[in-house]
Design an enzyme around this catalytic site. Structure first.
Site, PDB file in Angstrom:
ATOM      1  N   HIS A   1      18.636  39.170  63.939  1.00  0.00           N
ATOM      2  CA  HIS A   1      18.141  37.949  63.309  1.00  0.00           C
ATOM      3  C   HIS A   1      18.404  36.734  64.200  1.00  0.00           C
ATOM      4  CE1 HIS A   1      18.872  40.307  59.440  1.00  0.00           C
ATOM      5  NE2 HIS A   1      17.602  39.956  59.334  1.00  0.00           N
TER       6      HIS A   1
ATOM      7  N   ASP B   1      10.294  46.264  62.274  1.00  0.00           N
ATOM      8  CA  ASP B   1       9.291  46.632  61.288  1.00  0.00           C
ATOM      9  C   ASP B   1       7.927  46.238  61.845  1.00  0.00           C
ATOM     10  OD1 ASP B   1       7.692  47.183  59.113  1.00  0.00           O
ATOM     11  OD2 ASP B   1       9.149  46.457  57.649  1.00  0.00           O
TER      12      ASP B   1
ATOM     13  N   GLN C   1       5.075  45.771  59.372  1.00  0.00           N
ATOM     14  CA  GLN C   1       5.140  44.479  58.688  1.00  0.00           C
ATOM     15  C   GLN C   1       4.524  43.378  59.548  1.00  0.00           C
ATOM     16  OE1 GLN C   1       8.614  42.798  56.254  1.00  0.00           O
ATOM     17  NE2 GLN C   1       8.967  41.885  58.259  1.00  0.00           N
TER      18      GLN C   1
ATOM     19  N   ARG D   1      20.899  47.136  56.685  1.00  0.00           N
ATOM     20  CA  ARG D   1      21.239  48.357  55.937  1.00  0.00           C
ATOM     21  C   ARG D   1      22.220  49.263  56.675  1.00  0.00           C
ATOM     22  NH1 ARG D   1      15.684  47.764  53.985  1.00  0.00           N
ATOM     23  NH2 ARG D   1      15.702  47.730  51.693  1.00  0.00           N
TER      24      ARG D   1
END
Length: 280
Positions: free
Chosen positions: A35, A148, A151, A185
């Site tokens: 991030h 992802d 996405q 996760r």
């Protein structure tokens, strides 16, 4: 850094920033170095950087981990303060969805395979919340990690189809030293599961080597992916597929820009990873 929790407050601030470029990093929080790399790129390209921290219930299906998804707003805010991020938008579910939502954004064709096949409605939830956030934040640039990749393809298609005035900036996957893709996760994994989780990266590296050696048959390589994943006794495969990117169509021969994508449960934790290759 200022923390914003209401849409009205941000819109008031945004009206005063008309001549400043806005870089936006939407997240669900529990930040990691992956991030932070998005924020770093945003800071290089934008006058003002804002991140959102919002665990979006619309993109979680029945029996998925919405209630237990890792959250630590205080920790996240501290990290972003240290990075000199300008604003954090951290709304409640009630602020984003004050009443049951009647409008969903549905991107066709590229949402029906890979994660879309095993998580029905997931990408409707993603597209809806991202469009809401774009409407609220009104950024010039928005930054998304390629971990992802599906996405990213969905959001790019939505922005193109609906003429949303924002430039999407895909950012590379960040990995741990042993190759495991960084993910919020990962904290779910036990020590044994954490060791086994490296099978995803090892399998992607094997596939890359096969393609570099000249293998071009999609079906043959996908069978090889499944065989490689069997090397982990804890790996329960959701999918292991090769798709043309970004339209995510299946081709018999590997050519052009291709996505090699994996979704694997290690214990109870569902992990995704991929590599995008340009094949001449």
């Amino acid at each position: 850094m200022k923390i914003i929790t209401s849409i009205a407050e941000w819109r008031s601030i945004r009206s005063q920033l008309r001549n400043r470029s806005i870089g936006f990093v939407p997240t669900m929080g529990y930040l990691h170095a992956g991030h932070l790399s998005l924020f770093q790129q945003a800071k290089q390209e934008s006058d003002i950087v804002i991140g959102s921290i919002f665990v979006n219930p619309l993109q979680f299906g029945v029996n998925e981990d919405f209630s237990t998804y890792p959250r630590d707003l205080e920790r996240d805010v501290k990290w972003l303060e240290e990075m000199d991020v300008d604003y954090v938008f951290a709304p409640s579910v009630e602020e984003m969805y004050p009443s049951p939502i009647s409008t969903l954004v549905s991107v066709k064709n590229i949402t029906e395979m890979l994660c879309g096949a095993s998580r029905p409605g997931h990408f409707d939830g993603v597209a809806t919340v991202v469009l809401k956030l774009f409407q609220i934040i009104q950024p010039d640039f928005a930054y998304f990690g390629l971990k992802d990749a599906q996405q990213v393809a969905v959001i790019n298609q939505m922005v193109y189809d609906l003429n949303v005035p924002v430039q999407i900036r895909p950012c590379p996957i960040l990995r741990e030293k042993d190759g495991l893709a960084m993910s919020s996760r990962n904290v779910y994994l036990s020590a044994e599961e954490r060791d086994e989780a490296t099978i995803l990266y090892k399998t992607l590296q094997w596939a890359k080597e096969q393609i570099e050696a000249g293998l071009r048959d999609t079906e043959r390589l996908e069978k090889g992916l499944l065989e490689q994943l069997k090397n982990s006794p804890l790996a329960n495969v959701d999918y292991a597929e090769i798709r043309h990117y970004p339209d995510l169509q299946k081709k018999k021969q590997i050519e052009g820009q291709v996505l090699i994508a994996l979704a694997v449960r290690i214990g109870k934790t569902r992990l995704i990873d991929n590599v995008i290759l340009e094949i001449k």
